[in-house]
Design a protein around this motif. Structure first.
Motif, PDB file in Angstrom:
ATOM      1  N   LEU A   1       7.398   4.555  37.340  1.00 18.38           N
ATOM      2  CA  LEU A   1       7.605   4.641  35.691  1.00 18.38           C
ATOM      3  C   LEU A   1       9.624   4.137  35.704  1.00 18.38           C
ATOM      4  N   ALA A   2       9.513   5.204  36.993  1.00 19.85           N
ATOM      5  CA  ALA A   2      11.485   4.398  36.602  1.00 19.85           C
ATOM      6  C   ALA A   2      11.958   3.049  37.084  1.00 19.85           C
ATOM      7  N   ARG A   3      10.683   2.994  38.246  1.00 22.68           N
ATOM      8  CA  ARG A   3      11.036   1.337  38.882  1.00 22.68           C
ATOM      9  C   ARG A   3      10.650   0.064  38.287  1.00 22.68           C
ATOM     10  N   ALA A   4       9.131   0.512  36.781  1.00 19.59           N
ATOM     11  CA  ALA A   4       8.912   0.192  35.530  1.00 19.59           C
ATOM     12  C   ALA A   4       9.424  -0.489  34.813  1.00 19.59           C
ATOM     13  N   GLU A   5      10.483   0.737  34.690  1.00 24.30           N
ATOM     14  CA  GLU A   5      11.927   0.360  33.092  1.00 24.30           C
ATOM     15  C   GLU A   5      12.869  -0.142  33.549  1.00 24.30           C
ATOM     16  N   ASP A   6      13.853  -0.140  35.220  1.00 24.36           N
ATOM     17  CA  ASP A   6      13.644  -1.350  35.523  1.00 24.36           C
ATOM     18  C   ASP A   6      14.344  -2.689  35.973  1.00 24.36           C
ATOM     19  N   LEU A   7      12.634  -2.763  35.999  1.00 24.04           N
ATOM     20  CA  LEU A   7      12.133  -4.443  36.128  1.00 24.04           C
ATOM     21  C   LEU A   7      12.120  -4.384  34.997  1.00 24.04           C
ATOM     22  N   VAL A   8      11.633  -4.396  33.845  1.00 29.03           N
ATOM     23  CA  VAL A   8      11.363  -4.615  32.304  1.00 29.03           C
ATOM     24  C   VAL A   8      12.536  -4.626  31.856  1.00 29.03           C
ATOM     25  N   SER A   9      13.271  -3.190  31.860  1.00 32.81           N
ATOM     26  CA  SER A   9      14.853  -3.463  31.502  1.00 32.81           C
ATOM     27  C   SER A   9      15.997  -5.064  31.953  1.00 32.81           C
ATOM     28  N   SER A  10      15.645  -5.789  33.361  1.00 31.23           N
ATOM     29  CA  SER A  10      16.206  -6.215  34.160  1.00 31.23           C
ATOM     30  C   SER A  10      15.739  -8.023  33.627  1.00 31.23           C
ATOM     31  N   ASN A  11      14.326  -8.048  34.056  1.00 34.77           N
ATOM     32  CA  ASN A  11      14.193  -9.466  34.044  1.00 34.77           C
ATOM     33  C   ASN A  11      13.419  -9.978  32.511  1.00 34.77           C
ATOM     34  N   LEU A  12      12.930  -8.938  31.141  1.00 33.19           N
ATOM     35  CA  LEU A  12      13.431  -9.535  30.178  1.00 33.19           C
ATOM     36  C   LEU A  12      13.596  -8.960  28.923  1.00 33.19           C
ATOM     37  N   PRO A  13      14.006 -10.222  27.971  1.00 31.96           N
ATOM     38  CA  PRO A  13      15.040  -9.537  27.044  1.00 31.96           C
ATOM     39  C   PRO A  13      15.742  -8.399  26.581  1.00 31.96           C
ATOM     40  N   ALA A  14      16.835  -8.017  26.258  1.00 29.14           N
ATOM     41  CA  ALA A  14      16.890  -6.908  25.434  1.00 29.14           C
ATOM     42  C   ALA A  14      16.278  -6.782  24.613  1.00 29.14           C
ATOM     43  N   GLY A  15      16.187  -4.550  24.696  1.00 29.63           N
ATOM     44  CA  GLY A  15      15.326  -4.255  23.743  1.00 29.63           C
ATOM     45  C   GLY A  15      14.060  -4.457  23.650  1.00 29.63           C
ATOM     46  N   THR A  16      13.430  -5.238  24.957  1.00 31.13           N
ATOM     47  CA  THR A  16      11.974  -4.731  25.412  1.00 31.13           C
ATOM     48  C   THR A  16      11.846  -3.674  25.728  1.00 31.13           C
ATOM     49  N   TRP A  17      12.043  -2.592  26.045  1.00 30.42           N
ATOM     50  CA  TRP A  17      11.263  -1.193  26.830  1.00 30.42           C
ATOM     51  C   TRP A  17      10.959  -0.862  25.693  1.00 30.42           C
ATOM     52  N   GLU A  18      12.201  -0.939  24.354  1.00 35.03           N
ATOM     53  CA  GLU A  18      12.150   0.069  23.587  1.00 35.03           C
ATOM     54  C   GLU A  18      10.655  -0.194  22.537  1.00 35.03           C
ATOM     55  N   THR A  19      11.103  -1.165  22.038  1.00 32.35           N
ATOM     56  CA  THR A  19       9.864  -2.295  21.358  1.00 32.35           C
ATOM     57  C   THR A  19       9.000  -2.445  21.192  1.00 32.35           C
ATOM     58  N   VAL A  20       8.592  -2.176  23.266  1.00 26.11           N
ATOM     59  CA  VAL A  20       6.822  -2.724  23.600  1.00 26.11           C
ATOM     60  C   VAL A  20       6.727  -1.342  24.190  1.00 26.11           C
ATOM     61  N   MET A  21       7.269  -1.759  25.448  1.00 20.16           N
ATOM     62  CA  MET A  21       6.580  -0.569  26.481  1.00 20.16           C
ATOM     63  C   MET A  21       6.864   1.301  26.192  1.00 20.16           C
ATOM     64  N   VAL A  22       8.313   1.187  24.800  1.00 22.34           N
ATOM     65  CA  VAL A  22       7.710   3.082  24.323  1.00 22.34           C
ATOM     66  C   VAL A  22       6.594   2.981  23.283  1.00 22.34           C
ATOM     67  N   PRO A  23       5.575   2.510  22.565  1.00 18.78           N
ATOM     68  CA  PRO A  23       4.778   2.365  21.893  1.00 18.78           C
ATOM     69  C   PRO A  23       3.563   2.852  23.159  1.00 18.78           C
ATOM     70  N   LEU A  24       3.809   2.002  23.735  1.00 23.60           N
ATOM     71  CA  LEU A  24       2.531   1.363  24.750  1.00 23.60           C
ATOM     72  C   LEU A  24       2.630   2.812  25.703  1.00 23.60           C
ATOM     73  N   LEU A  25       3.958   3.136  25.582  1.00 25.75           N
ATOM     74  CA  LEU A  25       3.696   4.549  26.829  1.00 25.75           C
ATOM     75  C   LEU A  25       3.066   5.517  25.974  1.00 25.75           C
ATOM     76  N   GLN A  26       3.637   5.751  24.608  1.00 21.40           N
ATOM     77  CA  GLN A  26       2.803   6.859  23.922  1.00 21.40           C
ATOM     78  C   GLN A  26       1.966   6.780  23.470  1.00 21.40           C
TER      79      GLN A  26
END
Length: 99
Positions: A51-76
């Motif tokens: 999960l930590a690696r996925a967060e690092d991968l998304v944060s480093s390769n996709l535009p800023a804020g993608t983790w909070e706007t896309v992945m956090v709702p998906l994880l919830q």
């Protein structure tokens, strides 16, 4: 061969979603309130490092804020819903061509 593999993985994901739905149902009956296990909780309990690696991968390769706007709702989202939708999508993608 690829279509078969997509349908096969899709059926396993759909079965996993059904198992998650049954477990949530049993927990809901036992606690007399609605219980839905989020995807993030299950992923964290299964493999915290991935999960930590996925967060690092998304944060480093996709535009800023993608983790909070896309992945956090998906994880919830409830685990059974995520597995069910993903399984159905794979089954639909892998269906045989119409003639």
């Amino acid at each position: 061969m690829i279509r078969f593999l997509l349908r096969f993985v899709g059926m396993w994901l759909l079965a996993g979603g059904f198992v998650a739905l049954v477990l949530d149902g049993v927990r809901s009956i036992a606690s007399s309130s609605l219980v839905m296990t989020p995807l993030g909780v299950t992923w964290l309990a299964t493999s915290e490092t991935s999960l930590a690696r996925a967060e690092d991968l998304v944060s480093s390769n996709l535009p800023a804020g993608t983790w909070e706007t896309v992945m956090v709702p998906l994880l919830q989202a409830p685990l059974f819903a995520v597995l069910g939708v993903l399984g159905l999508l794979l089954i639909l993608i892998g269906r045989p061509k119409r003639r």
